[in-house]
Design a protein around this motif. Structure first.
Motif, PDB file in Angstrom:
ATOM      1  N   HIS A  73       0.847  -1.212   0.000  1.00  0.00           N
ATOM      2  CA  HIS A  73       0.000   0.000   0.000  1.00  0.00           C
ATOM      3  C   HIS A  73       0.876   1.253   0.000  1.00  0.00           C
ATOM      4  CE1 HIS A  73      -3.832   2.160   1.200  1.00  0.00           C
ATOM      5  NE2 HIS A  73      -2.910   3.083   1.403  1.00  0.00           N
ATOM      6  N   HIS A  75       1.251   5.438  -2.115  1.00  0.00           N
ATOM      7  CA  HIS A  75       0.740   6.434  -3.070  1.00  0.00           C
ATOM      8  C   HIS A  75       1.921   7.143  -3.732  1.00  0.00           C
ATOM      9  CE1 HIS A  75      -3.398   6.566  -1.163  1.00  0.00           C
ATOM     10  NE2 HIS A  75      -2.687   6.032  -0.186  1.00  0.00           N
ATOM     11  N   HIS A 228      -9.137   1.996   1.018  1.00  0.00           N
ATOM     12  CA  HIS A 228      -8.805   2.220   2.430  1.00  0.00           C
ATOM     13  C   HIS A 228      -9.978   1.792   3.313  1.00  0.00           C
ATOM     14  CE1 HIS A 228      -6.212   5.068   0.253  1.00  0.00           C
ATOM     15  NE2 HIS A 228      -5.381   4.989   1.281  1.00  0.00           N
ATOM     16  N   HIS A 267      -4.858  -0.149   6.055  1.00  0.00           N
ATOM     17  CA  HIS A 267      -5.031   0.285   7.456  1.00  0.00           C
ATOM     18  C   HIS A 267      -5.839  -0.687   8.330  1.00  0.00           C
ATOM     19  CE1 HIS A 267      -2.944   3.786   6.148  1.00  0.00           C
ATOM     20  NE2 HIS A 267      -3.855   4.025   5.229  1.00  0.00           N
ATOM     21  N   ASP A 320       2.788   3.276   2.791  1.00  0.00           N
ATOM     22  CA  ASP A 320       1.775   4.330   2.721  1.00  0.00           C
ATOM     23  C   ASP A 320       2.352   5.740   2.670  1.00  0.00           C
ATOM     24  OD1 ASP A 320      -0.821   5.333   2.473  1.00  0.00           O
ATOM     25  OD2 ASP A 320      -1.015   5.628   4.644  1.00  0.00           O
TER      26      ASP A 320
HETATM   27 ZN    ZN Z   1      -3.243   5.044   1.531  1.00  0.00          ZN
END
Ligand code: ZN
Ligand code: GUN
Length: 436
Positions: A73, A75, A228, A267, A320
């Motif tokens: 995970h 970005h 998420h 998460h 993340d």
């Molecule tokens: Zn994220």
């Protein structure tokens, strides 16, 4: 056929040490020869001079050869705002994230950041990641083009958002579907690239868009779905307001058909037994993102609950970035250990290194392809330096066992502890990784 051969200590997991005898969950060869050909591992075994004959062998003394790390995970557009001060999730999204993501309307900007981002992953020994792009199709093009040029195995997708975000970042249920379909058809299964249908999270998609995302995902078996779940208390309350007909947050995704094999949820902090049971039943995966959860003050993931033997849930690690503060899976493991300590459960070094390699591969349904050093697996490797810093070198002098050494790496290690990274059987050029 060009072969690559390396020599050094090899560590690779064959089972999850949480469910089996930890001492037999891995293979460790103190002095091994790994031979790679055509992007795959051809052989791995004790080093013997006869076996190395006719091969140009690169020797890594004082090192540990591991499978390349797997990040479940992250970005890429948030690379430019990593470490932005002082907000919790929803304010952080509005203040920093949505501002930064608007820059990706510009293909040139997206290409520049994709390059920096993938270089950072590789500098940290991360060879596979599940990556969020932005709402702009060109952000996805830029990412996959760069990944293809590097031959990395990456999962990525266009973020779908049709409400509750700045107008410049909104698609619609229809354009989100159509743009994602075009990208999926172009990139999924092209070389090592894989597509993930990516509705950002329930609050930024209408019911119509969640339905369209699920349809697209179901229409294309083998693709992924990433989103998420239950990161922050304010987010939970908002979801309850927006989707009053669903009893709990995960139920929203389940109601729209977004729960199943190859779905990855970032998460998963504020969840209960019903949720863990749903994950188990549907074969969905959780991405544990400890540096992010601590940075945003989101809470403490319950890894020990996910690992309950009666209903095991797939879990991988996520950096993340940009809420996460490091691309390093070693630093991510160090923080995962501290999060587990808050539950008085701990995280052994063997459990940690399993999570970062084979566990991540299983979470991404890529076990059998990546995450292990064995014949036939894709030849993605991280070479860890046991003398990376003066402190690590000094501390290693007092570490007697392999688990002790691994624990030192996950407590003190970072990008400096990655001496080399191999992708599809080739060492990634160190000079290239420094270029911007
Ligand atoms: Zn994220
Ligand atoms: N929830 C929805 N979008 C995001 C994001 O970009 N980062 C994090 N940490 N949580 C999110």
């Amino acid at each position: 056929m060009t072969k690559t051969a390396i020599r050094g200590a090899v560590l690779t997991f064959t089972a999850d040490p949480s469910y089996s005898d930890p001492d037999t969950s891995y293979q460790y060869i103190e002095d091994a020869l790994v031979v790679m050909a055509d992007g795959l591992i051809e052989s791995v075994g004790e080093y013997r001079p006869e076996a190395a004959q006719d091969l140009d062998v690169t020797h890594y003394p004082n090192a540990l050869i591991c499978p390349g790390f797997v990040d479940c995970h992250i970005h890429y557009p948030q690379t430019q705002m990593i470490g932005a001060y002082g907000k919790q999730l929803l304010e952080w999204l509005n203040t920093y994230t949505f501002a930064a993501e608007q820059d990706f309307a510009d293909l040139g900007h997206a290409q520049r950041v994709a390059k920096v981002f993938l270089n950072e992953l590789l500098r940290n020994g991360v060879t596979t990641a599940a990556v969020y792009c932005t709402v702009h199709p060109q952000s996805v093009e830029a990412f996959f083009e760069r990944s293809e040029a590097l031959s990395t195995r990456m999962i990525a997708g266009k973020v779908m958002m049709d409400c509750n975000a700045p107008p410049a970042l909104l698609d619609t249920a229809e354009t989100g579907y159509a743009d994602s379909l075009r990208l999926l058809e172009k990139w999924h299964g092209r070389g090592r690239q894989l597509y993930a249908v990516t509705p950002r999270f329930a609050p930024t998609s209408t019911s119509g868009q969640l339905r369209a995302a699920a349809r697209l995902w179901r229409e294309h078996p083998g693709t992924y779905m990433q989103t998420h779940l239950s990161e922050n208390q304010g987010e939970l309350a908002w979801v309850q307001e927006l989707f009053p007909e669903s009893a709990r947050y995960l139920q929203v995704y389940n109601d729209y058909g977004l729960l199943g094999e190859r779905s990855i949820f970032g998460h998963c902090i504020h969840i209960g037994e019903d949720d863990f049971a749903d994950f188990h039943r549907h074969g969905a995966a959780m991405a544990h993102c400890p540096t992010s959860n601590l940075f945003l003050g989101s809470g403490f993931f319950k890894l020990h609950e996910a690992k309950k033997p009666s209903r095991p849930v797939k879990v991988g690690l996520g950096a993340d970035v940009g809420a996460g503060t490091s691309f390093s899976m070693l630093q991510t493991l160090g923080e995962a250990y501290k999060v587990a300590q808050t539950h008085q459960t701990g995280l052994t070094a063997l459990q940690g290194f399993y999570l970062a390699t084979k566990g991540g591969a299983e979470a991404l349904s890529l076990d059998g392809k990546i995450g292990q050093i064995a014949p036939g697996f894709e030849a993605d490797l991280a070479i860890l330096d046991l003398k990376a810093t003066p402190l690590i070198e000094f501390r290693m002098g007092f570490a007697r066992t392999l688990p002790e050494k691994l624990f030192v790496l996950m407590t003190l290690g970072d990008d400096r502890a990655v001496r080399a990274t191999y992708v599809a059987g080739k060492a990634v050029d160190a000079w290239m990784l420094r270029s911007r």
